[in-house]
Design a protein around this motif. Structure first.
Motif, PDB file in Angstrom:
ATOM      1  N   LEU A  53     126.191-111.796   3.968  1.00 26.89           N
ATOM      2  CA  LEU A  53     125.185-112.504   4.796  1.00 26.89           C
ATOM      3  C   LEU A  53     123.825-112.718   4.133  1.00 26.89           C
ATOM      4  CD1 LEU A  53     126.286-111.423   8.400  1.00 26.89           C
ATOM      5  CD2 LEU A  53     126.943-113.397   7.330  1.00 26.89           C
ATOM      6  N   VAL A  54     123.492-111.518   3.706  1.00 27.28           N
ATOM      7  CA  VAL A  54     122.076-111.447   3.421  1.00 27.28           C
ATOM      8  C   VAL A  54     121.680-110.303   2.387  1.00 27.28           C
ATOM      9  CG1 VAL A  54     120.877-110.474   5.477  1.00 27.28           C
ATOM     10  CG2 VAL A  54     119.498-111.999   3.826  1.00 27.28           C
ATOM     11  N   GLY A  55     120.846-110.389   1.385  1.00 30.30           N
ATOM     12  CA  GLY A  55     120.576-109.068   0.713  1.00 30.30           C
ATOM     13  C   GLY A  55     119.545-108.311   1.387  1.00 30.30           C
ATOM     14  N   VAL A  56     119.626-106.934   1.500  1.00 33.12           N
ATOM     15  CA  VAL A  56     118.683-106.205   2.364  1.00 33.12           C
ATOM     16  C   VAL A  56     117.086-106.583   1.751  1.00 33.12           C
ATOM     17  CG1 VAL A  56     117.754-103.825   2.632  1.00 33.12           C
ATOM     18  CG2 VAL A  56     120.324-104.336   2.767  1.00 33.12           C
ATOM     19  N   GLY A  57     116.869-106.717   0.624  1.00 34.61           N
ATOM     20  CA  GLY A  57     115.718-107.068  -0.032  1.00 34.61           C
ATOM     21  C   GLY A  57     115.215-108.551   0.358  1.00 34.61           C
ATOM     22  N   GLU A  58     115.987-109.286   0.909  1.00 32.20           N
ATOM     23  CA  GLU A  58     115.465-110.735   1.195  1.00 32.20           C
ATOM     24  C   GLU A  58     115.054-110.677   2.728  1.00 32.20           C
ATOM     25  OE1 GLU A  58     118.544-113.627   0.433  1.00 32.20           O
ATOM     26  OE2 GLU A  58     119.567-112.019  -0.619  1.00 32.20           O
ATOM     27  N   LEU A  59     115.231-109.428   3.416  1.00 29.81           N
ATOM     28  CA  LEU A  59     114.703-109.466   4.796  1.00 29.81           C
ATOM     29  C   LEU A  59     113.253-109.447   5.058  1.00 29.81           C
ATOM     30  CD1 LEU A  59     117.356-106.844   6.301  1.00 29.81           C
ATOM     31  CD2 LEU A  59     117.212-109.296   6.637  1.00 29.81           C
ATOM     32  N   GLY A  60     112.351-108.954   4.190  1.00 25.02           N
ATOM     33  CA  GLY A  60     111.038-108.885   4.569  1.00 25.02           C
ATOM     34  C   GLY A  60     110.656-107.875   5.676  1.00 25.02           C
ATOM     35  N   GLU A  61     109.317-107.956   5.889  1.00 27.95           N
ATOM     36  CA  GLU A  61     108.817-106.861   6.777  1.00 27.95           C
ATOM     37  C   GLU A  61     109.177-106.916   8.290  1.00 27.95           C
ATOM     38  OE1 GLU A  61     104.285-108.120   7.964  1.00 27.95           O
ATOM     39  OE2 GLU A  61     104.410-106.922   5.974  1.00 27.95           O
ATOM     40  N   THR A  62     109.855-108.229   8.706  1.00 28.85           N
ATOM     41  CA  THR A  62     110.234-108.338  10.059  1.00 28.85           C
ATOM     42  C   THR A  62     111.563-107.869  10.075  1.00 28.85           C
ATOM     43  OG1 THR A  62     111.551-110.302   9.673  1.00 28.85           O
ATOM     44  CG2 THR A  62     109.040-110.588  10.216  1.00 28.85           C
ATOM     45  N   GLN A  63     112.461-107.374   8.896  1.00 28.83           N
ATOM     46  CA  GLN A  63     113.736-106.651   8.888  1.00 28.83           C
ATOM     47  C   GLN A  63     114.694-107.698   9.886  1.00 28.83           C
ATOM     48  OE1 GLN A  63     114.656-103.333   7.454  1.00 28.83           O
ATOM     49  NE2 GLN A  63     112.931-104.721   6.399  1.00 28.83           N
ATOM     50  N   VAL A  64     114.360-109.025   9.869  1.00 30.98           N
ATOM     51  CA  VAL A  64     115.633-109.843  10.389  1.00 30.98           C
ATOM     52  C   VAL A  64     115.164-111.182   9.672  1.00 30.98           C
ATOM     53  CG1 VAL A  64     114.020-110.455  12.367  1.00 30.98           C
ATOM     54  CG2 VAL A  64     116.530-110.609  12.736  1.00 30.98           C
ATOM     55  N   THR A  65     116.209-111.986   9.703  1.00 28.87           N
ATOM     56  CA  THR A  65     116.336-113.224   9.256  1.00 28.87           C
ATOM     57  C   THR A  65     117.373-114.280   9.723  1.00 28.87           C
ATOM     58  OG1 THR A  65     116.070-114.633   7.234  1.00 28.87           O
ATOM     59  CG2 THR A  65     117.682-113.121   7.165  1.00 28.87           C
ATOM     60  N   ILE A  66     117.123-115.643   9.489  1.00 30.44           N
ATOM     61  CA  ILE A  66     118.279-116.460   9.785  1.00 30.44           C
ATOM     62  C   ILE A  66     119.441-116.711   8.891  1.00 30.44           C
ATOM     63  CG2 ILE A  66     118.786-118.796  10.856  1.00 30.44           C
ATOM     64  CD1 ILE A  66     115.961-118.861  12.026  1.00 30.44           C
ATOM     65  N   VAL A  67     120.602-116.814   9.254  1.00 32.56           N
ATOM     66  CA  VAL A  67     121.701-116.947   8.289  1.00 32.56           C
ATOM     67  C   VAL A  67     122.430-118.149   8.826  1.00 32.56           C
ATOM     68  CG1 VAL A  67     123.445-116.267   6.825  1.00 32.56           C
ATOM     69  CG2 VAL A  67     121.574-114.475   7.275  1.00 32.56           C
ATOM     70  N   GLU A  68     122.445-119.147   8.114  1.00 30.19           N
ATOM     71  CA  GLU A  68     123.193-120.205   8.584  1.00 30.19           C
ATOM     72  C   GLU A  68     124.758-120.364   7.971  1.00 30.19           C
ATOM     73  OE1 GLU A  68     120.437-123.368   7.598  1.00 30.19           O
ATOM     74  OE2 GLU A  68     119.283-123.312   9.260  1.00 30.19           O
ATOM     75  N   ASP A  69     125.494-121.216   8.458  1.00 28.34           N
ATOM     76  CA  ASP A  69     126.809-121.509   8.024  1.00 28.34           C
ATOM     77  C   ASP A  69     127.554-120.330   7.832  1.00 28.34           C
ATOM     78  OD1 ASP A  69     126.154-124.329   8.056  1.00 28.34           O
ATOM     79  OD2 ASP A  69     125.134-124.124   5.945  1.00 28.34           O
ATOM     80  N   THR A  70     127.489-119.315   8.777  1.00 27.03           N
ATOM     81  CA  THR A  70     128.432-118.195   8.579  1.00 27.03           C
ATOM     82  C   THR A  70     129.797-118.753   9.560  1.00 27.03           C
ATOM     83  OG1 THR A  70     128.010-117.136  10.746  1.00 27.03           O
ATOM     84  CG2 THR A  70     126.609-116.654   8.828  1.00 27.03           C
ATOM     85  N   PRO A  71     130.715-117.812   9.425  1.00 25.83           N
ATOM     86  CA  PRO A  71     132.116-118.309  10.190  1.00 25.83           C
ATOM     87  C   PRO A  71     131.918-118.374  11.504  1.00 25.83           C
ATOM     88  CG  PRO A  71     132.764-116.720   8.432  1.00 25.83           C
ATOM     89  CD  PRO A  71     131.040-116.949   8.380  1.00 25.83           C
ATOM     90  N   HIS A  72     130.827-117.642  12.025  1.00 27.70           N
ATOM     91  CA  HIS A  72     130.246-117.814  13.757  1.00 27.70           C
ATOM     92  C   HIS A  72     129.239-118.536  13.782  1.00 27.70           C
ATOM     93  CE1 HIS A  72     133.253-114.507  14.324  1.00 27.70           C
ATOM     94  NE2 HIS A  72     132.689-113.853  13.322  1.00 27.70           N
ATOM     95  N   GLY A  73     128.861-119.425  12.885  1.00 22.24           N
ATOM     96  CA  GLY A  73     127.440-120.364  13.237  1.00 22.24           C
ATOM     97  C   GLY A  73     126.317-119.642  12.561  1.00 22.24           C
TER      98      GLY A  73
END
Ligand code: FES
Length: 117
Positions: A5-25
């Motif tokens: 889904l996403v690399g831990v280093g890509e999360l930034g200080e908010t510690q959450v991000t949006i990941v599109e186009d997963t098998p669950h949307g």
């Protein structure tokens, strides 16, 4: 089959991000207390993208629009919306918030968060 889904280093200080186009949307994916989570991205209040929020010091996911809080383990709204909505926060929590966010199984591997099912 696991999906990265996403690399831990890509999360930034908010510690959450949006990941599109997963098998669950589209999902909100992040870390809470060092543990990975993936939940549905739309706030139960007015549909804000939760992946643009942040994980607070207690590990709850905070909505970017009116600061409702969600338990990322259960998907439950643990605090209703704040600001102008604060007087009806309890009502919103008990009605719209009663429909939990969907939660999805994830794991940490190779410095990334993976969907496991
Ligand atoms: S849209 Fe999330 S708290 Fe209002």
């Amino acid at each position: 089959m696991a999906t990265r889904l996403v690399g831990v280093g890509e999360l930034g200080e908010t510690q959450v991000t949006i990941v599109e186009d997963t098998p669950h949307g589209t999902l909100a994916v992040g870390l809470s207390g060092g543990e990975p989570f993936a939940v549905s991205n739309r706030c139960r209040h007015l549909g804000a993208p939760l992946g643009k929020g942040r994980v607070d010091a207690d590990g709850c996911l905070e909505c970017p629009w009116h600061s409702a809080l969600f338990d990322v383990r259960t998907g439950a709204m643990t605090r209703g919306p704040q600001g102008a909505f604060k007087p009806i926060a309890g009502v919103v929590k008990g009605t719209l918030g009663a429909r939990k966010l969907k939660t999805f199984p994830v794991e940490l591997r190779e410095d990334a968060i993976w969907l496991t099912a």
